[in-house]
Design a protein around this motif. Structure first.
Motif, PDB file in Angstrom:
ATOM      1  N   LEU A   1      42.974  -1.153  12.498  1.00 46.74           N
ATOM      2  CA  LEU A   1      42.513   0.089  13.116  1.00 46.74           C
ATOM      3  C   LEU A   1      43.658   1.106  13.211  1.00 46.74           C
ATOM      4  CD1 LEU A   1      39.906   1.219  14.423  1.00 46.74           C
ATOM      5  CD2 LEU A   1      40.763   0.352  16.599  1.00 46.74           C
ATOM      6  N   LEU A   2      44.835   0.637  13.586  1.00 50.25           N
ATOM      7  CA  LEU A   2      46.000   1.516  13.687  1.00 50.25           C
ATOM      8  C   LEU A   2      46.456   2.000  12.312  1.00 50.25           C
ATOM      9  CD1 LEU A   2      48.055  -0.524  16.324  1.00 50.25           C
ATOM     10  CD2 LEU A   2      46.799   1.594  16.755  1.00 50.25           C
ATOM     11  N   MET A   3      46.471   1.086  11.359  1.00 46.92           N
ATOM     12  CA  MET A   3      47.000   1.428  10.036  1.00 46.92           C
ATOM     13  C   MET A   3      46.137   2.429   9.277  1.00 46.92           C
ATOM     14  SD  MET A   3      48.655  -2.097   8.625  1.00 46.92           S
ATOM     15  CE  MET A   3      49.151  -1.319   7.105  1.00 46.92           C
ATOM     16  N   ILE A   4      44.835   2.416   9.503  1.00 43.58           N
ATOM     17  CA  ILE A   4      43.986   3.333   8.740  1.00 43.58           C
ATOM     18  C   ILE A   4      43.914   4.726   9.357  1.00 43.58           C
ATOM     19  CG2 ILE A   4      42.594   1.477   7.739  1.00 43.58           C
ATOM     20  CD1 ILE A   4      40.321   2.341   9.685  1.00 43.58           C
TER      21      ILE A   4
ATOM     22  N   LYS B   1      53.125  13.564   3.669  1.00 44.47           N
ATOM     23  CA  LYS B   1      53.353  13.557   2.217  1.00 44.47           C
ATOM     24  C   LYS B   1      52.945  12.221   1.594  1.00 44.47           C
ATOM     25  CE  LYS B   1      58.265  12.347   2.585  1.00 44.47           C
ATOM     26  NZ  LYS B   1      58.191  10.990   2.160  1.00 44.47           N
ATOM     27  N   ASP B   2      53.157  11.128   2.334  1.00 40.83           N
ATOM     28  CA  ASP B   2      52.761   9.809   1.844  1.00 40.83           C
ATOM     29  C   ASP B   2      51.243   9.674   1.840  1.00 40.83           C
ATOM     30  OD1 ASP B   2      55.505   9.071   1.711  1.00 40.83           O
ATOM     31  OD2 ASP B   2      55.455   8.554   3.847  1.00 40.83           O
ATOM     32  N   VAL B   3      50.621  10.194   2.888  1.00 42.92           N
ATOM     33  CA  VAL B   3      49.161  10.141   2.987  1.00 42.92           C
ATOM     34  C   VAL B   3      48.547  10.905   1.814  1.00 42.92           C
ATOM     35  CG1 VAL B   3      47.157  10.841   4.364  1.00 42.92           C
ATOM     36  CG2 VAL B   3      49.145   9.812   5.485  1.00 42.92           C
TER      37      VAL B   3
ATOM     38  N   PHE C   1      44.945   7.885   7.478  1.00 40.69           N
ATOM     39  CA  PHE C   1      44.165   8.162   6.279  1.00 40.69           C
ATOM     40  C   PHE C   1      42.747   8.656   6.577  1.00 40.69           C
ATOM     41  CE2 PHE C   1      47.420   5.033   5.386  1.00 40.69           C
ATOM     42  CZ  PHE C   1      48.090   5.656   4.352  1.00 40.69           C
ATOM     43  N   GLN C   2      42.477   8.902   7.840  1.00 43.03           N
ATOM     44  CA  GLN C   2      41.161   9.428   8.223  1.00 43.03           C
ATOM     45  C   GLN C   2      41.033  10.878   7.785  1.00 43.03           C
ATOM     46  OE1 GLN C   2      38.665   7.444   9.712  1.00 43.03           O
ATOM     47  NE2 GLN C   2      40.214   5.999   9.031  1.00 43.03           N
ATOM     48  N   PRO C   3      39.824  11.289   7.377  1.00 42.51           N
ATOM     49  CA  PRO C   3      39.626  12.706   7.047  1.00 42.51           C
ATOM     50  C   PRO C   3      39.898  13.577   8.275  1.00 42.51           C
ATOM     51  CG  PRO C   3      37.682  11.372   6.485  1.00 42.51           C
ATOM     52  CD  PRO C   3      38.627  10.486   7.231  1.00 42.51           C
ATOM     53  N   ALA C   4      40.341  14.764   8.048  1.00 44.55           N
ATOM     54  CA  ALA C   4      40.721  15.673   9.135  1.00 44.55           C
ATOM     55  C   ALA C   4      39.622  15.822  10.180  1.00 44.55           C
ATOM     56  CB  ALA C   4      41.111  17.037   8.566  1.00 44.55           C
ATOM     57  N   ASP C   5      38.377  15.895   9.738  1.00 50.24           N
ATOM     58  CA  ASP C   5      37.281  16.094  10.684  1.00 50.24           C
ATOM     59  C   ASP C   5      36.925  14.834  11.476  1.00 50.24           C
ATOM     60  OD1 ASP C   5      36.210  14.869   8.375  1.00 50.24           O
ATOM     61  OD2 ASP C   5      34.244  15.793   8.681  1.00 50.24           O
ATOM     62  N   LYS C   6      37.496  13.700  11.117  1.00 48.52           N
ATOM     63  CA  LYS C   6      37.234  12.437  11.813  1.00 48.52           C
ATOM     64  C   LYS C   6      38.448  11.924  12.582  1.00 48.52           C
ATOM     65  CE  LYS C   6      33.131  11.674   9.960  1.00 48.52           C
ATOM     66  NZ  LYS C   6      31.940  11.833  10.715  1.00 48.52           N
ATOM     67  N   LYS C   7      39.597  12.557  12.364  1.00 45.54           N
ATOM     68  CA  LYS C   7      40.857  12.057  12.924  1.00 45.54           C
ATOM     69  C   LYS C   7      40.842  11.980  14.452  1.00 45.54           C
ATOM     70  CE  LYS C   7      45.290  12.250  10.705  1.00 45.54           C
ATOM     71  NZ  LYS C   7      45.138  11.792   9.363  1.00 45.54           N
ATOM     72  N   GLU C   8      40.382  13.011  15.108  1.00 48.41           N
ATOM     73  CA  GLU C   8      40.380  13.033  16.568  1.00 48.41           C
ATOM     74  C   GLU C   8      39.468  11.944  17.134  1.00 48.41           C
ATOM     75  OE1 GLU C   8      39.202  16.190  20.015  1.00 48.41           O
ATOM     76  OE2 GLU C   8      40.246  17.003  18.264  1.00 48.41           O
TER      77      GLU C   8
END
Length: 165
Positions: A49-52, A155-157, A55-62
């Motif tokens: 859960l922490l590692m992904i 940049k890695d993402v 890589f979440q889309p911007a609209d799902k990150k929060e």
């Protein structure tokens, strides 16, 4: 892939179990091994859960961040806090250092990278983190310049997203 003892090994858990067994970090008996496996599997769930998160889309990150913090502080950390309280020992299983101690330490450190005060309500986990972090070989590994990787940078993402999507 890891090359060890003349073998080429793949699959993280197989590699970790091999190393843990080789270096006597996998419990003294079958019961301790079962506890170690149980605690490691839960830790790996939180680890994923922490590692992904990066890589979440911007609209799902929060939303993902809120879910991640909620599960860490209301599901996983209370369980480990209780294990330490009920067990009354310095380590999670059998009063000796094992692979689950390393796994949990890494997750605690990663969680703090997301939210520095995430352990505020968990005094036994705070003590555990300090104790395990001060084991000489681990302390050395945690020093700046070591091979421990921090959370992925933007940049890695971006690179990863271009490769896989």
């Amino acid at each position: 892939m890891v090359e060890i003892d003349g073998m080429k090994m793949v699959q993280t858990r197989a590699i970790l179990n091999y190393i843990a067994t080789k270096y006597n970090l996998y419990g003294k008996d079958l019961k301790e091994r079962a506890l170690i496996d149980m605690y490691v599997e839960a830790a790996m769930d939180l680890n994923e859960l922490l590692m992904i998160h990066p890589f979440q889309p911007a609209d799902k990150k929060e939303e993902h961040f809120a879910t991640m913090l909620d599960k860490a502080t209301n599901r996983y950390f209370p369980v480990y806090e209780k294990v330490l309280k009920d067990h009354g020992q310095d380590f999670l299983v059998g009063n000796r250092f094992s692979r689950v101690d390393v796994q949990l330490l890494e997750i605690l450190l990663m969680a703090e990278e997301f939210k520095p005060d995430i352990l505020a309500k968990f005094p036994l986990l705070q003590s555990f983190k300090a104790r395990i972090s001060n084991i000489p070989t681990i302390k050395k590994f945690l020093q700046p310049g070591s091979q421990r990787k921090s959370l992925p940078q933007e940049k890695d993402v971006s690179k990863v997203m271009k490769i896989f999507y």
